[in-house]
Design an enzyme around this catalytic site. Structure first.
Site, PDB file in Angstrom:
ATOM      1  N   HIS A   1      -6.369  -6.799  -0.866  1.00  0.00           N
ATOM      2  CA  HIS A   1      -5.395  -5.715  -0.749  1.00  0.00           C
ATOM      3  C   HIS A   1      -4.513  -5.830   0.492  1.00  0.00           C
ATOM      4  CE1 HIS A   1      -3.652  -1.763  -1.212  1.00  0.00           C
ATOM      5  NE2 HIS A   1      -4.061  -1.417  -0.008  1.00  0.00           N
TER       6      HIS A   1
ATOM      7  N   ASP B   1      -7.154  -7.988  -5.101  1.00  0.00           N
ATOM      8  CA  ASP B   1      -7.026  -6.547  -4.958  1.00  0.00           C
ATOM      9  C   ASP B   1      -7.447  -5.880  -6.265  1.00  0.00           C
ATOM     10  OD1 ASP B   1      -6.141  -3.884  -4.799  1.00  0.00           O
ATOM     11  OD2 ASP B   1      -4.347  -4.401  -3.677  1.00  0.00           O
TER      12      ASP B   1
ATOM     13  N   ASP C   1       0.852  -1.185   0.000  1.00  0.00           N
ATOM     14  CA  ASP C   1       0.000   0.000   0.000  1.00  0.00           C
ATOM     15  C   ASP C   1       0.899   1.249   0.000  1.00  0.00           C
ATOM     16  OD1 ASP C   1      -3.038   0.833   0.435  1.00  0.00           O
ATOM     17  OD2 ASP C   1      -1.886   2.059   1.826  1.00  0.00           O
TER      18      ASP C   1
END
Length: 339
Positions: free
Chosen positions: A315, A286, A157
């Protein structure tokens, strides 16, 4: 999960949000956050309290604090051996990495920090939560406080751009990298559209007033076991008890496009790490970073990297598949120890 459903998670409950106020952060406490009455610090002379209680079976680690300019940045530092830095993004904190720490702290030194304004960390005065500011804090923690000369770094991320910014500034210190569900270049297409949508007054209001990232979106895409465990979902939610405390979760999606010049520069520096052992972990559920397009772009930078493609992982790959990170890190540690 399709992209439209991902955005749908962000706007769930929009009709329940009151009329837009002139001050986005006018409201105070939304739910009560009580400091942990038990001092749980590795340094027994440090009496700093954690700002909220987290289950100590899920997160059994002693706290450490990097004090800088009157601000405390929280981090976990467990085990001995090759240093491993675990990053995090939005809206999570070092709690996301807890199962990796548990499995690897017996064979390496595992360090996991909370960015300023996230997890147990304080918020610096006049902090604007940009990734550039976060990167400066991470770099100071690693270089000035921990004084690490060599380490492995794990990024996912916003931990991707932030961690790789630190890594490319000092590539000689990097022993290896694990890269999962992230990016490090100018946003295009749907990711760009998503970022621009997060700048509209309506979406700003939803994100702040509903704690939408931590309470709705993240919970919506966690694996079934995690999303149904209140001890886990509370650990993510309780980091943002007031509207003001959620500012960082709003800045991050907006910075996907606002930080374009910084991201473009970072992309030019990625090749400086190409001779290091690199492991990819891609959660293919994701909707943003698990696509064939993103996987192909990452592999264009590091064609010799090992790749784990995980069709059932979304994710938050550290939450969904910590064993994949342990496997990748053990492979790097083995390679580092052979040299």
């Amino acid at each position: 999960m399709k992209k439209k459903n991902f955005i749908g998670l962000l706007i769930i409950g929009a009709l329940l949000v009151p009329t837009l106020t002139t001050n986005l952060f006018a409201q105070g406490v939304v739910y009560e956050q009580k400091p942990d009455p038990i001092i749980f610090n590795k340094d027994i002379t440090n009496k700093k309290q954690r700002p909220f209680v987290v289950d100590k079976k899920e997160y059994p680690f002693k706290s450490n604090w990097y004090e800088k300019d009157g601000v405390s940045m929280h981090y976990i530092d467990e085990g001995k051996g090759v240093p491993i830095i675990l990053t995090h993004g939005n809206p999570d904190w070092s709690f996301l990495n807890r199962n990796i720490i548990k499995q690897l702290s017996g064979e390496a030194r595992v360090i996991a920090f909370d960015l300023p304004g996230f997890g147990f960390s304080d918020v610096p005065k006049n902090y604007t939560y940009t990734p550039q500011e976060h990167a400066k804090w991470v770099k100071a923690l690693i270089n000035e406080h921990l004084k690490l000369n060599k380490y492995i770094i794990v990024v996912q991320d916003w931990g991707g751009p932030i961690g790789l910014s630190v890594a490319t500034d000092n590539p000689e210190k990097i022993l290896g990298i694990v890269i999962s569900n992230t990016w490090a270049w100018k946003a295009q297409g749907d990711l760009k559209k998503f970022s621009e949508q997060m700048k509209t007054p309506k979406m700003e209001k939803i994100l702040i007033e509903n704690n939408q990232f931590a309470e709705v979106m993240m919970k919506g895409i966690l694996n079934e076991k995690s999303k149904n465990n209140k001890k886990i979902t509370d650990a993510y939610k309780m980091a943002f008890p007031t509207l003001e405390s959620r500012k960082g979760t709003l800045v991050f999606p907006q910075a996907i496009t606002d930080a374009t010049p910084w991201l473009e520069e970072l992309e030019t520096k990625l090749p400086t790490l190409s001779d290091r052992p690199i492991e990819f972990i891609f959660g293919e559920k994701d909707p943003w970073f698990g696509t064939s397009e993103y996987i192909a772009k990452w592999r264009s930078f590091y064609p010799n990297a090992n790749v784990q493609l995980l069709p059932n992982v979304n994710h938050y790959s550290q939450e969904d598949s910590p064993e994949s990170f342990v496997f990748a890190l053990r492979r790097i540690i083995k390679e580092v120890n052979i040299k």
